[in-house]
Design a protein around this motif. Structure first.
Motif, PDB file in Angstrom:
ATOM      1  N   PRO A   1       0.795  -1.228   0.000  1.00 16.43           N
ATOM      2  CA  PRO A   1       0.000   0.000   0.000  1.00 16.43           C
ATOM      3  C   PRO A   1       0.833   1.286   0.000  1.00 16.43           C
ATOM      4  O   PRO A   1       0.266   2.367  -0.085  1.00 16.43           O
ATOM      5  CB  PRO A   1      -0.821  -0.117   1.283  1.00 16.43           C
ATOM      6  CG  PRO A   1       0.040  -0.929   2.189  1.00 16.43           C
ATOM      7  CD  PRO A   1       0.742  -1.917   1.283  1.00 16.43           C
ATOM      8  N   ASP A   2       2.134   1.198   0.066  1.00 20.39           N
ATOM      9  CA  ASP A   2       2.969   2.404   0.119  1.00 20.39           C
ATOM     10  C   ASP A   2       3.600   2.795  -1.204  1.00 20.39           C
ATOM     11  O   ASP A   2       3.850   3.968  -1.463  1.00 20.39           O
ATOM     12  CB  ASP A   2       4.076   2.236   1.161  1.00 20.39           C
ATOM     13  CG  ASP A   2       3.506   2.061   2.561  1.00 20.39           C
ATOM     14  OD1 ASP A   2       2.541   2.764   2.890  1.00 20.39           O
ATOM     15  OD2 ASP A   2       4.023   1.207   3.303  1.00 20.39           O
ATOM     16  N   LYS A   3       3.866   1.848  -2.091  1.00 18.79           N
ATOM     17  CA  LYS A   3       4.641   2.121  -3.293  1.00 18.79           C
ATOM     18  C   LYS A   3       3.946   3.043  -4.288  1.00 18.79           C
ATOM     19  O   LYS A   3       4.585   3.886  -4.902  1.00 18.79           O
ATOM     20  CB  LYS A   3       5.023   0.816  -3.981  1.00 18.79           C
ATOM     21  CG  LYS A   3       5.937   1.053  -5.170  1.00 18.79           C
ATOM     22  CD  LYS A   3       6.604  -0.197  -5.633  1.00 18.79           C
ATOM     23  CE  LYS A   3       7.611   0.149  -6.716  1.00 18.79           C
ATOM     24  NZ  LYS A   3       8.426  -0.967  -7.096  1.00 18.79           N
ATOM     25  N   TYR A   4       2.649   2.902  -4.479  1.00 22.62           N
ATOM     26  CA  TYR A   4       1.956   3.646  -5.527  1.00 22.62           C
ATOM     27  C   TYR A   4       1.000   4.707  -4.994  1.00 22.62           C
ATOM     28  O   TYR A   4      -0.049   4.961  -5.566  1.00 22.62           O
ATOM     29  CB  TYR A   4       1.200   2.679  -6.440  1.00 22.62           C
ATOM     30  CG  TYR A   4       2.112   1.688  -7.112  1.00 22.62           C
ATOM     31  CD1 TYR A   4       3.000   2.094  -8.106  1.00 22.62           C
ATOM     32  CD2 TYR A   4       2.110   0.356  -6.745  1.00 22.62           C
ATOM     33  CE1 TYR A   4       3.846   1.190  -8.720  1.00 22.62           C
ATOM     34  CE2 TYR A   4       2.954  -0.555  -7.360  1.00 22.62           C
ATOM     35  CZ  TYR A   4       3.812  -0.128  -8.344  1.00 22.62           C
ATOM     36  OH  TYR A   4       4.655  -1.021  -8.948  1.00 22.62           O
ATOM     37  N   LYS A   5       1.365   5.365  -3.907  1.00 23.05           N
ATOM     38  CA  LYS A   5       0.546   6.452  -3.369  1.00 23.05           C
ATOM     39  C   LYS A   5       0.693   7.698  -4.233  1.00 23.05           C
ATOM     40  O   LYS A   5       1.777   8.004  -4.726  1.00 23.05           O
ATOM     41  CB  LYS A   5       0.995   6.810  -1.956  1.00 23.05           C
ATOM     42  CG  LYS A   5       0.524   5.885  -0.894  1.00 23.05           C
ATOM     43  CD  LYS A   5       0.913   6.424   0.468  1.00 23.05           C
ATOM     44  CE  LYS A   5       0.388   5.566   1.569  1.00 23.05           C
ATOM     45  NZ  LYS A   5       0.760   6.091   2.885  1.00 23.05           N
ATOM     46  N   TYR A   6      -0.407   8.414  -4.407  1.00 26.97           N
ATOM     47  CA  TYR A   6      -0.337   9.733  -5.025  1.00 26.97           C
ATOM     48  C   TYR A   6       0.223  10.706  -3.996  1.00 26.97           C
ATOM     49  O   TYR A   6      -0.030  10.554  -2.802  1.00 26.97           O
ATOM     50  CB  TYR A   6      -1.731  10.219  -5.420  1.00 26.97           C
ATOM     51  CG  TYR A   6      -2.297   9.597  -6.661  1.00 26.97           C
ATOM     52  CD1 TYR A   6      -1.746   9.876  -7.905  1.00 26.97           C
ATOM     53  CD2 TYR A   6      -3.401   8.758  -6.598  1.00 26.97           C
ATOM     54  CE1 TYR A   6      -2.278   9.319  -9.057  1.00 26.97           C
ATOM     55  CE2 TYR A   6      -3.935   8.210  -7.741  1.00 26.97           C
ATOM     56  CZ  TYR A   6      -3.378   8.489  -8.970  1.00 26.97           C
ATOM     57  OH  TYR A   6      -3.907   7.946 -10.106  1.00 26.97           O
TER      58      TYR A   6
ATOM     59  N   GLY B   1      -4.216  12.952  -6.474  1.00 26.46           N
ATOM     60  CA  GLY B   1      -4.982  11.905  -7.144  1.00 26.46           C
ATOM     61  C   GLY B   1      -6.293  12.408  -7.705  1.00 26.46           C
ATOM     62  O   GLY B   1      -6.905  13.330  -7.161  1.00 26.46           O
TER      63      GLY B   1
ATOM     64  N   SER C   1      -6.289   8.195  -3.233  1.00 22.74           N
ATOM     65  CA  SER C   1      -5.042   8.225  -2.471  1.00 22.74           C
ATOM     66  C   SER C   1      -3.961   7.327  -3.066  1.00 22.74           C
ATOM     67  O   SER C   1      -2.790   7.498  -2.766  1.00 22.74           O
ATOM     68  CB  SER C   1      -5.300   7.811  -1.024  1.00 22.74           C
ATOM     69  OG  SER C   1      -5.824   6.490  -0.979  1.00 22.74           O
ATOM     70  N   HIS C   2      -4.364   6.364  -3.909  1.00 21.15           N
ATOM     71  CA  HIS C   2      -3.422   5.405  -4.473  1.00 21.15           C
ATOM     72  C   HIS C   2      -3.675   5.174  -5.961  1.00 21.15           C
ATOM     73  O   HIS C   2      -4.819   5.195  -6.408  1.00 21.15           O
ATOM     74  CB  HIS C   2      -3.534   4.042  -3.783  1.00 21.15           C
ATOM     75  CG  HIS C   2      -3.066   4.029  -2.380  1.00 21.15           C
ATOM     76  ND1 HIS C   2      -3.800   4.569  -1.350  1.00 21.15           N
ATOM     77  CD2 HIS C   2      -1.930   3.550  -1.827  1.00 21.15           C
ATOM     78  CE1 HIS C   2      -3.137   4.415  -0.213  1.00 21.15           C
ATOM     79  NE2 HIS C   2      -2.006   3.798  -0.480  1.00 21.15           N
TER      80      HIS C   2
ATOM     81  N   ILE D   1      -2.601  -0.736  -5.124  1.00 27.15           N
ATOM     82  CA  ILE D   1      -2.185  -1.197  -3.797  1.00 27.15           C
ATOM     83  C   ILE D   1      -1.536  -2.575  -3.854  1.00 27.15           C
ATOM     84  O   ILE D   1      -1.192  -3.146  -2.834  1.00 27.15           O
ATOM     85  CB  ILE D   1      -3.336  -1.199  -2.775  1.00 27.15           C
ATOM     86  CG1 ILE D   1      -4.473  -2.102  -3.242  1.00 27.15           C
ATOM     87  CG2 ILE D   1      -3.807   0.218  -2.498  1.00 27.15           C
ATOM     88  CD1 ILE D   1      -5.535  -2.350  -2.191  1.00 27.15           C
TER      89      ILE D   1
END
Length: 55
Positions: free
Chosen positions: A27-32, A37, A42-43, A46
């Protein structure tokens, strides 16, 4: 998202394919960035697949 593991590659195609590899919840790698966004998303994603083969 599909990321091929080091040493493995594939050609880009627009047709459906089968990807073999490891399914990873991340859940951290592709956060806007905050507020960037579309429609308050937010992502971008995930999860990802660490691909070893595409057919």
């Amino acid at each position: 998202m599909v990321e091929m593991v080091p040493g493995k590659t594939t050609d880009f195609v627009t047709r459906p394919v089968t990807v073999e590899g490891k399914f990873v919840y991340d859940p951290d790698k592709y956060k806007y960035p905050p507020g960037a966004g579309p429609n308050g998303a937010s992502h971008f994603a995930i999860f990802r697949i660490e691909g070893v083969q595409v057919r």
